[in-house]
Design an enzyme around this catalytic site. Sequence first.
Site, PDB file in Angstrom:
ATOM      1  N   SER A 224       4.214 -78.298 -73.558  1.00  0.00           N
ATOM      2  CA  SER A 224       5.226 -77.853 -74.518  1.00  0.00           C
ATOM      3  C   SER A 224       4.986 -78.480 -75.893  1.00  0.00           C
ATOM      4  O   SER A 224       3.923 -78.306 -76.470  1.00  0.00           O
ATOM      5  CB  SER A 224       6.617 -78.156 -73.963  1.00  0.00           C
ATOM      6  OG  SER A 224       7.594 -77.342 -74.582  1.00  0.00           O
TER       7      SER A 224
ATOM      8  N   ASP B  39       6.583 -72.252 -70.175  1.00  0.00           N
ATOM      9  CA  ASP B  39       6.530 -73.684 -70.481  1.00  0.00           C
ATOM     10  C   ASP B  39       6.059 -74.517 -69.282  1.00  0.00           C
ATOM     11  O   ASP B  39       6.605 -74.420 -68.185  1.00  0.00           O
ATOM     12  CB  ASP B  39       7.932 -74.125 -70.904  1.00  0.00           C
ATOM     13  CG  ASP B  39       7.958 -75.487 -71.563  1.00  0.00           C
ATOM     14  OD1 ASP B  39       7.373 -76.435 -71.012  1.00  0.00           O
ATOM     15  OD2 ASP B  39       8.604 -75.614 -72.617  1.00  0.00           O
TER      16      ASP B  39
END
Length: 258
Positions: free
Chosen positions: A43, A156
Site C-alpha cells: 500500500s 491492497d
Amino acid sequence: MSRRKAKVGLALSGGAARGFAHIGVLSVLEKAGLKVSCLAGTSMGALVGALYAAGMKVGLMERLLPAAIRANWVDFGLQRMGLIKGDKIEQFIHLLTRRATFEELKIPFAAVAVDLYSGKTVVIREGLVCRAVRASISIPGYFVPVEADDGRLLVDGGVLNRIPTDVVREMGADYIIASDTGFFPRNAHINSLLDVVLRSFDIMQQELNRFQLMSADIVISPALNDLAPSQFDRCTEIIQAGEEAARAALPEILARLG
C-alpha cells in the site's frame, strides 16, 4: 556480519497517511550511509518504496509527496467496484517513477497485492512499476481493483500482508529492517470511509502482523499516537515521527551490521 557484505532488506508497511513515516525512516538510514539492497512494500509502503527504488531523492520525496497528495490526483466517481477509478493516481506514479519497469529500477523492489479470486498474496516484480503500485494501494471499496492481464483482480496487499518481511527475505536479504506504521490508534476518531476500512483491516491483521514482525531483525515503529490513516494534512508531523524512530533504532542497526 560485515556491514559491507550484508544484504540489507527493508519492509515498508501499509497505513495510508501514516505511511509517510517511511520517508523519515529512509532519510535517517540514508544519512547514516546504510545501503538498502532490496525492499518491498504494501500500500503506502509500496508507493514510498517504488519512488525510492526508482532513484528519487528522499529530500525531494519529503517536499513533493505531501504537496502532490493535496493536488487533484484522485478521480472520484460512482464506479461499479469502488469510489475512485484510479487512473489519475496511476498516471501520477508513472510520472514520479520515470515510467520505469521493475527491471529498470535502481534497487530491487516488490509491491504486494492480493488477488480477490484466489484469495492469495501476489508479489509483483515485473512490468510497469506504476501498475503494480496502483494495485497495492487499491483499498477495497475505496479504489476500483486492478484487472491484471492474467485475469487476476488485485487489491491492497494489506488485506493479507501488511508488512512484507517474508517477501524481503525471499528477495535474498540477510538483515531485515521493518518500518511498521502500527495499527489504527484505538483512541483516534473514525471519521471517514478510509478510516473505517483500514480499522477493519487492523482488526483482522493483528495476529498475522505479529508473526510477520517476528521475522524482522529490527522493527522501527514511529510514535504516531492519535494520527489516523486519513490525516494527510499532517504529513510533515508523520515524516518527523519516522525520523525520530529511525534515529532511536540506528545504534542497534549499525552495531549489528558492523
